[in-house]
Scaffold this active site. Structure first.
Site, short mmCIF file in Angstrom:
data_model
loop_
_atom_site.label_atom_id
_atom_site.label_comp_id
_atom_site.label_asym_id
_atom_site.label_seq_id
_atom_site.Cartn_x
_atom_site.Cartn_y
_atom_site.Cartn_z
N SER A 52 -22.29 -41.16 -46.47
CA SER A 52 -20.90 -41.88 -46.60
C SER A 52 -20.59 -42.36 -45.37
O SER A 52 -19.74 -43.59 -45.38
CB SER A 52 -19.83 -40.70 -46.87
OG SER A 52 -19.74 -39.78 -45.89
N ASP A 67 -10.30 -38.54 -42.69
CA ASP A 67 -10.11 -37.32 -43.44
C ASP A 67 -10.59 -35.93 -42.89
O ASP A 67 -11.22 -36.08 -41.63
CB ASP A 67 -10.50 -37.74 -44.84
CG ASP A 67 -12.12 -37.89 -45.09
OD1 ASP A 67 -12.67 -37.26 -44.25
OD2 ASP A 67 -12.46 -38.31 -45.98
N HIS A 121 -14.53 -37.65 -42.25
CA HIS A 121 -15.09 -38.78 -41.99
C HIS A 121 -14.20 -39.45 -41.00
O HIS A 121 -12.83 -39.36 -40.61
CB HIS A 121 -14.77 -39.75 -43.25
CG HIS A 121 -15.85 -39.34 -44.31
ND1 HIS A 121 -15.38 -38.53 -45.44
CD2 HIS A 121 -17.23 -39.32 -44.50
CE1 HIS A 121 -16.16 -38.15 -46.12
NE2 HIS A 121 -17.29 -38.62 -45.67
#
Ligand SMILES: *[C@@H]1O[C@H](CO)[C@@H](O)[C@H](O)[C@H]1NC(C)=O
Length: 349
Positions: free
Chosen positions: A34, A324, A327
């Site tokens: 990610s 978040d 991340h």
């Protein structure tokens, strides 16, 4: 008139020659998870998605793209810093074609890892499949540009590899299977073996300029702090230790690969210490919140749990190290890219 204009024309010509002879990277090509997935998971059936609000709210146009961030990822900033496009397209995104991908593309898939068992957890793209897509990309590039030019793009590209986080936080420390068979040191060694094979494989396919990015202080990710029962909201030291040990082994592997594979330059991009500084001295960097992410309560929310109906999302993500619970925020990504760019330029231009 001519006598005034001529020196200027001469000067402009010199500038043109200087810039055209300057070494360049042809493209920025990303592999991993990610931290580099710019939207590939939008096109596969998985829960590891982020193509909905409030993701992307600080992205140009305010659009959620599938980046796990309020804005851009560090490869976007690095691409821009090399004079390439400011946004790296995702390989599976049908809005883009091979002419876009010729100057940059991401094969990254959120939630993947070196270990096939990691990518299996949320049914995302395993690293070996990212390589299969890369082979397909090469074929399309050759059809598009011809062999000679395509080979120049392939060998002149900067490859950003960012993977391994999920092998630890989702897999090893998250579910019992690997933990019951490997000590954490054995698991690190297992992952390093996969990393070495991966580098050898893309080297044999023509990649020459590689940057392997370190793991970050994983135990200080908000989601990990949330799980700290003994010392609520403190960093989980075992995760940080595992990341530091892994980084030491990766650094040694990178040095060995650079020595053994002719023409290959691999750079170990260490961002652990920088992130640790951001987390321990946030005010030095203009941050106000580190223990939780901006989205929702910031303690647990990521992917589908961070959505338009999630209450309490912060108004200004610029003040948060994390967007978040896992991340980094766009501002953190920019700080990481700004730190790495001069080092990457020194290595690869
Ligand atoms: C991961 O899976 C692929 C495809 O089945 C296989 O080729 C590869 O060897 C596996 N990797 C490891 C380290 O087991």
């Amino acid at each position: 008139m001519a006598s005034i204009i001529t020196p200027w024309i001469f000067f402009i010509q010199i500038l043109a020659i200087a810039s055209s002879s300057e070494a360049k990277v042809s493209a920025v090509i990303a592999f991993g998870d990610s931290f580099v997935d710019t939207g590939n998971n939008n096109y596969i059936p998985t829960l590891a998605k982020s193509n909905f609000d409030p993701y992307g709210r600080d992205f140009p146009g305010g659009t959620p793209t599938g980046r796990f961030c309020n804005g851009r990822l560090h490869p976007d900033f690095i691409s821009e810093g090399f004079g390439l496009k400011p946004i790296i397209p995702a390989y599976l995104d049908p809005k883009f074609s091979i002419s876009d991908f010729a100057t940059g593309v991401s094969f990254g898939s959120a939630s993947t890892g070196y270990d096939n068992a990691t990518s299996d957890l949320l049914k995302v793209i395993p690293l070996w499949k990212e390589v299969e897509y890369y082979k397909e990309y090469q074929e399309k590039l050759r059809a598009h540009l011809g062999d000679k030019k395509a080979n120049e793009v392939i060998s002149g590209a900067l490859y950003l590899i960012n993977i391994g986080t999920n092998d630890f936080i989702l897999n090893y420390f998250g579910v019992p299977r690997r933990r019951s068979h490997f000590t954490v040191q054995q698991y690190q060694d297992f992952l390093i073996g996969i990393a070495e094979n991966f580098v050898k494989q893309i080297y044999s396919l023509g990649a020459r300029k590689l940057s392997l990015i370190s793991l970050l202080p994983l135990g200080c990710f908000p989601v990990e702090r949330t799980m700290n029962i003994k010392k609520p909201l403190d960093c989980l030291e075992d995760r940080n230790k595992a990341a530091l040990e892994f980084n030491g082994k990766l650094k040694a592997a990178v040095a060995k690969l650079s020595k053994n594979l002719p023409g290959l330059k691999v750079f170990f991009a260490d961002a652990y210490e920088l992130l640790f500084q951001l987390i321990t001295r946030p005010s030095n960097y203009g941050f106000e919140v580190v223990e939780k992410g901006c989205c929702g309560t910031g303690l647990l929310e990521t992917a589908v749990l961070c959505n338009p109906h999630t209450p309490f999302t912060c108004p200004d993500a610029e003040k948060y190290v994390f967007w978040d619970s896992i991340h980094p925020s766009q501002r953190t990504n920019k700080i990481v890219a700004d730190e790495l760019l001069p080092l990457l330029k020194q290595q690869f231009l």
